[in-house]
Design an enzyme around this catalytic site. Structure first.
Site, short mmCIF file in Angstrom:
data_model
loop_
_atom_site.label_atom_id
_atom_site.label_comp_id
_atom_site.label_asym_id
_atom_site.label_seq_id
_atom_site.Cartn_x
_atom_site.Cartn_y
_atom_site.Cartn_z
N GLN A 1 0.84 -1.20 0.00
CA GLN A 1 0.00 0.00 0.00
C GLN A 1 0.87 1.24 0.00
O GLN A 1 1.86 1.31 0.72
CB GLN A 1 -0.90 0.00 1.25
CG GLN A 1 -1.86 1.18 1.33
CD GLN A 1 -2.81 1.04 2.48
OE1 GLN A 1 -3.48 -0.01 2.63
NE2 GLN A 1 -2.92 2.07 3.31
N ASP A 2 0.49 2.21 -0.84
CA ASP A 2 1.13 3.54 -0.83
C ASP A 2 0.17 4.53 -0.20
O ASP A 2 -1.03 4.51 -0.51
CB ASP A 2 1.43 3.99 -2.27
CG ASP A 2 2.78 3.48 -2.79
OD1 ASP A 2 3.11 3.75 -3.95
OD2 ASP A 2 3.48 2.80 -2.00
N ASN A 3 0.68 5.40 0.65
CA ASN A 3 -0.13 6.43 1.30
C ASN A 3 0.38 7.81 0.94
O ASN A 3 1.57 8.01 0.69
CB ASN A 3 -0.10 6.27 2.82
CG ASN A 3 -0.78 4.99 3.27
OD1 ASN A 3 -1.61 4.43 2.55
ND2 ASN A 3 -0.44 4.51 4.45
N LYS B 1 7.03 0.71 7.33
CA LYS B 1 6.74 1.93 6.55
C LYS B 1 8.03 2.54 6.03
O LYS B 1 9.00 2.69 6.77
CB LYS B 1 6.00 2.96 7.42
CG LYS B 1 4.63 2.48 7.88
CD LYS B 1 4.07 3.34 8.97
CE LYS B 1 2.81 2.71 9.54
NZ LYS B 1 2.36 3.37 10.77
N HIS C 1 1.17 6.10 15.92
CA HIS C 1 0.33 5.03 15.43
C HIS C 1 1.09 3.73 15.20
O HIS C 1 2.30 3.73 14.93
CB HIS C 1 -0.34 5.44 14.12
CG HIS C 1 -1.19 6.66 14.25
ND1 HIS C 1 -1.59 7.42 13.19
CD2 HIS C 1 -1.72 7.28 15.34
CE1 HIS C 1 -2.31 8.43 13.60
NE2 HIS C 1 -2.40 8.37 14.92
N TYR D 1 4.23 7.52 1.83
CA TYR D 1 4.89 6.38 2.44
C TYR D 1 4.29 5.06 1.97
O TYR D 1 3.09 4.96 1.71
CB TYR D 1 4.91 6.46 3.97
CG TYR D 1 3.62 6.75 4.68
CD1 TYR D 1 3.06 8.02 4.64
CD2 TYR D 1 3.01 5.77 5.44
CE1 TYR D 1 1.88 8.30 5.32
CE2 TYR D 1 1.84 6.05 6.14
CZ TYR D 1 1.29 7.31 6.08
OH TYR D 1 0.12 7.59 6.75
N LYS E 1 -8.87 11.50 17.41
CA LYS E 1 -8.31 10.19 17.80
C LYS E 1 -6.97 10.37 18.51
O LYS E 1 -6.74 9.79 19.58
CB LYS E 1 -8.15 9.34 16.55
CG LYS E 1 -7.50 7.99 16.79
CD LYS E 1 -7.38 7.18 15.51
CE LYS E 1 -6.22 7.66 14.65
NZ LYS E 1 -5.94 6.75 13.49
N ASP E 2 -6.10 11.18 17.92
CA ASP E 2 -4.75 11.34 18.49
C ASP E 2 -4.78 12.14 19.79
O ASP E 2 -3.93 11.98 20.66
CB ASP E 2 -3.82 12.01 17.47
CG ASP E 2 -3.53 11.10 16.27
OD1 ASP E 2 -2.92 11.61 15.30
OD2 ASP E 2 -3.94 9.93 16.31
C1 LIG Z 1 -3.95 5.18 7.83
C2 LIG Z 1 -5.13 5.06 6.92
C3 LIG Z 1 -6.26 5.83 7.10
N1 LIG Z 1 -7.33 5.69 6.24
C4 LIG Z 1 -8.49 6.56 6.45
C5 LIG Z 1 -9.10 6.44 7.83
C6 LIG Z 1 -9.60 7.84 8.12
O1 LIG Z 1 -10.91 8.00 7.62
C7 LIG Z 1 -8.67 8.75 7.32
C8 LIG Z 1 -7.59 9.41 8.17
O2 LIG Z 1 -6.95 8.38 8.92
P1 LIG Z 1 -6.01 8.78 10.11
O3 LIG Z 1 -6.61 9.89 10.90
O4 LIG Z 1 -5.61 7.50 10.84
O5 LIG Z 1 -4.74 9.36 9.30
P2 LIG Z 1 -3.35 9.76 10.00
O6 LIG Z 1 -3.56 10.46 11.30
O7 LIG Z 1 -2.56 10.45 8.95
O8 LIG Z 1 -2.69 8.35 10.34
C9 LIG Z 1 -1.49 7.91 9.74
O9 LIG Z 1 -0.46 8.66 10.31
C10 LIG Z 1 0.60 7.99 10.95
C11 LIG Z 1 1.78 8.92 10.95
C12 LIG Z 1 0.93 6.66 10.39
O10 LIG Z 1 2.08 6.22 10.41
C13 LIG Z 1 -0.15 5.82 9.87
O11 LIG Z 1 0.14 5.45 8.53
C14 LIG Z 1 -1.47 6.42 9.91
O12 LIG Z 1 -2.00 6.05 11.17
O13 LIG Z 1 -8.04 7.90 6.34
C15 LIG Z 1 -7.32 4.80 5.20
O14 LIG Z 1 -8.31 4.69 4.45
N2 LIG Z 1 -6.21 4.01 5.01
C16 LIG Z 1 -5.11 4.10 5.84
O15 LIG Z 1 -4.11 3.38 5.62
#
Ligand SMILES: Cc1cn([C@H]2C[C@H](O)[C@@H](COP(=O)(O)OP(=O)(O)O[C@H]3O[C@H](C)C(=O)[C@H](O)[C@H]3O)O2)c(=O)[nH]c1=O
Length: 187
Positions: A48-50, A74, A64, A134, A168-169
């Site tokens: 998976q690419d983010n 990652k 996380h 990432y 969440k955080d």
């Molecule tokens: C991580 C992820 C999230 N999502 C959706 C879920 C939520 O609706 C939305 C935002 O998710 P989240 O708030 O968890 O995103 P980040 O706060 O940027 O979280 C990430 O940030 C830290 C630094 C990390 O290392 C992780 O990859 C990841 O946890 O994207 C997805 O659809 N796929 C995914 O792989």
């Protein structure tokens, strides 16, 4: 030109900087090259690419992890702007359990950080309109998504006041109340 490989304070977490070829138009860089990155010790395959975009500096995402058997390694880079990227060792019985390492990743320095499964990950943006790209070794599994309070691991975040965080955080469990699922036999 070869990759620049740099160790960090945590065994297994390394920084990789690929060369950048500039000319009058701008530059070109191979941000992933399977043969060369595998030679540097990275896995062959990612699933998976983010891409995350943060509008403002002082945005903090983390800390996380994704729990086993869905744990993610990652490979993180900052394609625009600058971040202070953090990994925390949560491998049980690790001699550096609970220890953290931080690296500045930016468009300018081209640096990438490889964070294997078994670590918390988070970053703080140091500029507005920062983009982070990432690769992950396992797809996202929401039910296995874990978060630890960013201010509970003794990390010296270079904050510019209270950070911008998600709900969440901002309501995560403290590291002192966390029981790591990363058992020794996994490593
Ligand atoms: C991580 C992820 C999230 N999502 C959706 C879920 C939520 O609706 C939305 C935002 O998710 P989240 O708030 O968890 O995103 P980040 O706060 O940027 O979280 C990430 O940030 C830290 C630094 C990390 O290392 C992780 O990859 C990841 O946890 O994207 C997805 O659809 N796929 C995914 O792989």
């Amino acid at each position: 030109m070869d990759l620049l490989i740099e160790k960090t304070e945590l065994d297994g977490v390394i920084c990789i900087t690929p060369p950048r070829f500039g000319d009058d138009r701008g530059y070109f860089s191979e941000t992933w090259n399977q043969e060369r990155f595998v030679q540097a010790g990275l896995p062959r395959d990612f699933s998976q690419d983010n891409h995350s975009f943060s509008s403002h500096l002082n945005t903090l995402r983390g800390l996380h992890y994704q729990a086993p058997p869905y744990a993610q390694g990652k490979l993180v880079r900052c394609g625009r702007g600058r971040i202070w990227d953090v990994a925390v060792d949560i491998r049980k019985n690790s001699k550096t359990y609970g220890a953290w390492t931080a690296t500045e990743l930016s468009f300018e320095n081209r640096k990438q950080i490889w964070i294997p499964a078994g670590f918390l990950h988070g970053f703080l943006t140091l500029e507005d309109e920062t983009e982070v790209f990432y690769k992950c070794t396992h797809p996202y599994v929401p039910a296995a998504d874990g978060v630890i309070a960013w201010d509970s691991c003794g990390i010296d975040w270079p904050l510019a006041g209270a950070p911008i965080v998600s709900e969440k955080d901002g309501s995560a469990v403290a590291f002192s109340d966390f029981s790591s699922p990363f058992e020794p036999e996994l490593f």
